[in-house]
Enzyme design. Structure first.
Site, PDB file in Angstrom:
ATOM      1  N   TRP A 115      18.390 -72.953  -2.481  1.00  0.00           N
ATOM      2  CA  TRP A 115      17.981 -71.557  -2.329  1.00  0.00           C
ATOM      3  C   TRP A 115      16.638 -71.499  -1.610  1.00  0.00           C
ATOM      4  CZ3 TRP A 115      18.486 -74.301  -6.722  1.00  0.00           C
ATOM      5  CH2 TRP A 115      17.524 -74.231  -7.720  1.00  0.00           C
ATOM      6  N   ASP A 116      15.518 -71.139  -2.233  1.00  0.00           N
ATOM      7  CA  ASP A 116      14.282 -70.912  -1.471  1.00  0.00           C
ATOM      8  C   ASP A 116      14.038 -72.010  -0.438  1.00  0.00           C
ATOM      9  OD1 ASP A 116      14.151 -68.988  -3.403  1.00  0.00           O
ATOM     10  OD2 ASP A 116      12.125 -69.447  -4.047  1.00  0.00           O
ATOM     11  N   ALA A 157       8.986 -72.651  -6.186  1.00  0.00           N
ATOM     12  CA  ALA A 157       8.650 -72.543  -4.770  1.00  0.00           C
ATOM     13  C   ALA A 157       7.165 -72.719  -4.446  1.00  0.00           C
ATOM     14  CB  ALA A 157       9.139 -71.205  -4.226  1.00  0.00           C
ATOM     15  N   ASP A 167       4.615 -69.427  -6.540  1.00  0.00           N
ATOM     16  CA  ASP A 167       4.910 -69.329  -5.109  1.00  0.00           C
ATOM     17  C   ASP A 167       3.658 -69.360  -4.214  1.00  0.00           C
ATOM     18  OD1 ASP A 167       7.421 -69.030  -6.196  1.00  0.00           O
ATOM     19  OD2 ASP A 167       7.695 -66.938  -5.598  1.00  0.00           O
ATOM     20  N   GLU A 184       7.688 -61.551  -4.877  1.00  0.00           N
ATOM     21  CA  GLU A 184       7.799 -63.007  -4.857  1.00  0.00           C
ATOM     22  C   GLU A 184       7.487 -63.572  -3.469  1.00  0.00           C
ATOM     23  OE1 GLU A 184      10.922 -64.307  -7.956  1.00  0.00           O
ATOM     24  OE2 GLU A 184      12.034 -63.110  -6.521  1.00  0.00           O
TER      25      GLU A 184
HETATM   26  C1  FRU Z   1      12.650 -66.704  -5.443  1.00  0.00           C
HETATM   27  C2  FRU Z   1      12.228 -67.379  -6.720  1.00  0.00           C
HETATM   28  C3  FRU Z   1      10.790 -67.821  -6.636  1.00  0.00           C
HETATM   29  C4  FRU Z   1      10.723 -68.951  -7.621  1.00  0.00           C
HETATM   30  C5  FRU Z   1      12.111 -69.565  -7.508  1.00  0.00           C
HETATM   31  C6  FRU Z   1      12.708 -70.012  -8.818  1.00  0.00           C
HETATM   32  O1  FRU Z   1      13.996 -66.858  -5.160  1.00  0.00           O
HETATM   33  O2  FRU Z   1      12.432 -66.546  -7.825  1.00  0.00           O
HETATM   34  O3  FRU Z   1       9.869 -66.785  -6.910  1.00  0.00           O
HETATM   35  O4  FRU Z   1       9.700 -69.838  -7.285  1.00  0.00           O
HETATM   36  O5  FRU Z   1      12.952 -68.589  -6.942  1.00  0.00           O
HETATM   37  O6  FRU Z   1      13.950 -70.577  -8.658  1.00  0.00           O
END
Ligand code: FRU
Length: 424
Positions: free
Chosen positions: A52-53, A139, A210, A294
């Site tokens: 994901w991120d 992240a 983040d 975020e």
């Molecule tokens: C964004 C998020 C970030 C966090 C991560 C956790 O998608 O919520 O803020 O670091 O994913 O999985």
């Protein structure tokens, strides 16, 4: 609740407010601020892991950087469990949705490399098991420091607590690929203080994560953005005239919106290396509007500061709403005042027919926006979905003054370099 001046002092700045009135201007499905539909027949990067991120390797000025012709991205990553009895449902089928939804608890930092800025090859984990002090590696940002290939990875060490940390290692290239070596010592930098930024003790649903370090193009100092919530016991915040803004008659009722207290935090480094940080008051608050801002990040363009942050439909407060996606604000100087782009803040949201198709958008200085695929409906009613856990098509936006426009769509996970560094 204390006023902003009491809480944050007179210097160096007062946070800008994303108001309820601004958010009333947010509209899904405006084609200039909506991500094109993602088709359900998307390719996946890997059948072994969800990603994901996505965090492109960059320099402190924000430029996406390749090394010796290799593009590098870091991703939050978790194993897929198609054969784990824990994720097999009563009909004997793999419950991928549950596996995907559980991913945050086992998130690890991985890296990928590519010659083309897409078609990513899996490099592996950045830190060996046991190096990171907490269960979750959330992240952050990998920064290429120099031509020796040194990399500072800033990220969030979560559970227990949430600490902004960094770990230094090195990128090594060969003709055949890239490796990340020596990420062995994690240094804690700071945690929420309870005075400016909400702590877990004040709110079990707090957010503090983040990190996005950068060098200010004007004063040359090292700063860091991060996600936070405004300090104070959960439920103690007030949504007054300033947070409401200039609303039409009939829109004064704020319901339970005092529970939504997101902010974009900022810290300044006391040293050149970024080992010693001082938190400053938030740049932007969304009290009464939204509970999560975020992965905040900047694009510096035309002498302005374009501040982007991702947010969700489910984190909006009573009486306001908007799509999952990336929102933006612009100012003439680092400490604001910031005004919402496009009047509302919305820059690139999911279409209402596919509200969860993508998330975690990162706007790069070349106007390209990368994100990941979350889930895409596979039937008309939207009850059947296909889980992503892979890179979404990259979108091009044009940033013009206080407006943005969707202008292009590129291949899945297309993250071309803006600079190439030849390692010594
Ligand atoms: C964004 C998020 C970030 C966090 C991560 C956790 O998608 O919520 O803020 O670091 O994913 O999985």
């Amino acid at each position: 609740m204390k006023s902003n001046t009491e809480k944050f002092g007179k210097t160096p700045h007062q946070p800008s407010l994303w108001t309820r009135a601004d958010a009333l201007k947010v509209h899904a499905d405006d084609p200039t601020t909506t991500q094109p539909l993602v088709s359900a027949d998307f390719p996946v990067l890997s059948n072994e892991v969800f990603i994901w991120d996505t965090m492109p390797l960059r320099d402190l000025d924000g430029n996406v950087t390749s090394v010796d012709g290799w593009s590098v991205i870091f991703t939050l990553t978790a194993d897929r469990h198609p054969n784990d009895p824990q994720y097999i449902d009563e009909n004997g089928n793999y419950d991928i949705t549950r596996d995907w939804n559980d991913r945050h608890g086992r998130a690890k930092m991985y890296y990928w490399f590519s010659r083309t800025g897409k078609d990513w090859e899996l490099g592996g984990r950045v830190m060996a098991e046991g190096v990171s002090p907490t269960a979750r590696e959330w992240a952050g940002t990998p920064i290429l420091l120099n031509e020796q290939g040194e990399v500072d990875l800033y990220y969030t060490a979560v559970t227990p607590g949430a600490t902004i940390v960094k770990v230094r290692g090195r990128v090594v290239t060969t003709q055949h690929g890239v490796s990340m070596v020596g990420f062995e010592k994690v240094k804690p930098l700071f945690e929420a203080d309870g005075k400016m930024y909400q702590t877990e003790a004040q709110n079990p649903f707090w957010g503090f994560r983040d990190p996005w370090p950068f060098r200010d193009p004007n004063d040359g100092k090292l700063y860091m953005l991060f996600e936070g919530n405004v300090a104070g016991e959960r439920g103690s915040h007030t949504v007054g005239e300033a947070e409401i803004g200039d609303v039409p008659p009939g829109y004064e009722d704020v319901g339970n919106s005092r529970f939504q207290t997101a902010c974009v935090g900022i810290a300044v480094a006391r040293d050149e290396d970024g080992d010693d940080w001082e938190m400053l008051p938030p740049l932007l608050t969304a009290v009464g509007v939204n509970d999560q801002t975020e992965r905040p990040h900047f694009v510096f363009q035309d002498g302005k500061y374009y501040l982007f942050t991702i947010s969700h439909t489910f984190t909006y407060a009573d009486g306001v709403t908007g799509p999952d996606g990336v929102y933006g604000f612009v100012a003439d100087s680092l400490f604001g005042p910031y005004v919402p782009l496009n009047g509302s803040g919305l820059v690139l949201g999911n279409p209402s027919s596919q509200p969860f198709q993508t998330y975690s958008h990162c706007v790069m200085p070349n106007g390209l926006v990368t994100s990941f695929i979350d889930s895409v409906p596979t039937d008309e009613s939207g009850t059947q979905i296909r889980i992503g856990g892979t890179e979404a098509p990259t979108v091009g936006i044009k940033i013009k003054g206080q407006q943005t426009f969707v202008v292009a769509e590129y291949d899945y996970g297309y993250i071309p370099p803006m600079l190439d560094v030849t390692l010594k």
